[in-house]
Design a protein around this motif. Structure first.
Motif, PDB file in Angstrom:
ATOM      1  N   TYR A 112       6.136  -3.620   1.835  1.00 16.97           N
ATOM      2  CA  TYR A 112       6.068  -4.082   0.455  1.00 16.97           C
ATOM      3  C   TYR A 112       5.930  -5.603   0.343  1.00 16.97           C
ATOM      4  CZ  TYR A 112       7.284   0.576  -1.192  1.00 16.97           C
ATOM      5  OH  TYR A 112       7.270   1.922  -1.467  1.00 16.97           O
ATOM      6  N   GLY A 167      -0.145  -6.581   0.635  1.00 14.74           N
ATOM      7  CA  GLY A 167      -0.471  -6.397  -0.769  1.00 14.74           C
ATOM      8  C   GLY A 167      -0.014  -5.056  -1.323  1.00 14.74           C
ATOM      9  N   LYS A 168      -0.646  -4.665  -2.425  1.00 12.08           N
ATOM     10  CA  LYS A 168      -0.235  -3.457  -3.138  1.00 12.08           C
ATOM     11  C   LYS A 168      -0.444  -2.195  -2.313  1.00 12.08           C
ATOM     12  CE  LYS A 168      -0.914  -1.022  -7.516  1.00 12.08           C
ATOM     13  NZ  LYS A 168      -1.666  -0.996  -8.812  1.00 12.08           N
ATOM     14  N   ARG A 213       4.318   4.707   4.964  1.00  9.76           N
ATOM     15  CA  ARG A 213       4.095   4.564   3.525  1.00  9.76           C
ATOM     16  C   ARG A 213       3.797   5.958   2.954  1.00  9.76           C
ATOM     17  NH1 ARG A 213      -2.075   2.269   2.527  1.00  9.76           N
ATOM     18  NH2 ARG A 213      -3.097   3.988   3.603  1.00  9.76           N
ATOM     19  N   GLU A 231       4.210  -9.564   1.188  1.00 14.48           N
ATOM     20  CA  GLU A 231       2.950 -10.196   0.820  1.00 14.48           C
ATOM     21  C   GLU A 231       1.844  -9.922   1.827  1.00 14.48           C
ATOM     22  OE1 GLU A 231       3.660 -14.317   0.239  1.00 14.48           O
ATOM     23  OE2 GLU A 231       4.982 -14.035  -1.498  1.00 14.48           O
TER      24      GLU A 231
END
Length: 262
Positions: free
Chosen positions: A161, A166-167, A190, A163
């Motif tokens: 999660y 990213g998403k 994930r 930087e």
């Protein structure tokens, strides 16, 4: 609605398998898929896999994470699906199937182990602290100390999660070297959002990353995962890795039916 299902596991990576050749499963129902994968209120599994008809192969693999969302390639899931196809008499001991990342070839040995060809790997990001590569799913690979006591869930989530990815995020693999041909790994996945007992694309990523970073010169790597043992073999060629195979057990657990509301 009554759904017939099969349960399979590959080194502890477990999946709800559904024969959807009749195309009747409500595959866009994210909540239903998540419910079926729920270990308390459903069947329980790291993911759900549909076996479907395919015009250019023996069958098609459609894979969902346990959160109900369709996801990228799952290596252990693919191996289990081959065993499932054999149980359904869709194949004998060899298969070609379509997945989200393209065609895959697989064989079932006399020992019951399933060997699955993975995609070629070309791009590998290397830094002093980690490697990143896509083996059908994105994977962060990082060597750590004291893997047995490492907090995989907390540290894996922080990277997943953070930087860095990213998403979309990434799967996170923590690794320790046993010897020149053997590594142990633990994976935060994930979509599951937790550590799983095994991850096939993760094991593949670890094997290739260890070779690419010269931690080993071996092209046949044994992987100790929390749920058992896997083997990854490959050929190093100019520009990347080819003939990548993931091999390990794929075990039928049970069959049943479950009634769900429409």
């Amino acid at each position: 609605m009554q759904i017939e299902f099969y349960k399979y596991q590959g080194t502890g990576n477990d999946f709800v398998m559904i024969d959807n050749r009749s195309d009747t499963f409500p595959k866009e129902d994210i909540e239903l898929i998540a419910q079926l994968c729920d270990r308390r209120f459903g069947i329980g599994g790291d993911g759900l896999i549909l076996l479907e008809e395919d015009p250019e192969a023996h069958f098609k693999m459609v894979y969902y994470n346990s959160d109900g969302n369709q996801s990228t390639m799952c290596g252990n899931g693919g191996r289990c699906l081959v065993a499932f196809a054999k149980q359904l008499h869709v194949i004998e001991n060899e298969a070609t199937f379509n997945a989200i990342d393209g065609l895959h070839h697989a064989t079932v040995g006399e020992d019951g182990l399933v060997s699955l060809q993975m995609i070629d790997v070309v791009d590998i990001k290397q830094t002093p602290d980690y490697s990143f590569l896509n083996t059908g799913s994105p994977h962060h690979v990082e060597i750590v100390e004291d893997l047995a006591h490492y907090n995989v869930k907390e540290n894996g989530a922080a990277i997943r999660y953070g930087e860095l990815y990213g998403k979309a995020g990434s799967n996170i693999n923590f690794v320790s070297k046993i010897d020149d041909t053997t590594f142990s790994l633990r994976t935060y996945e994930r979509g599951v959002e937790d550590e799983t007992l095994a991850c096939g694309t993760g094991a593949t990523a670890v094997a290739i990353a260890m070779h690419a970073t010269a931690v080993t010169a071996a092209t046949a790597i044994n992987l100790n995962v929390e749920g058992g043992k896997l083997t990854v073999t490959f050929d190093k060629v100019k520009g990347g890795y080819t003939n990548v195979f993931l091999k390990g057990p794929a075990t039928f657990v049970f069959k049943g039916s479950i009634t769900v509301s429409n």
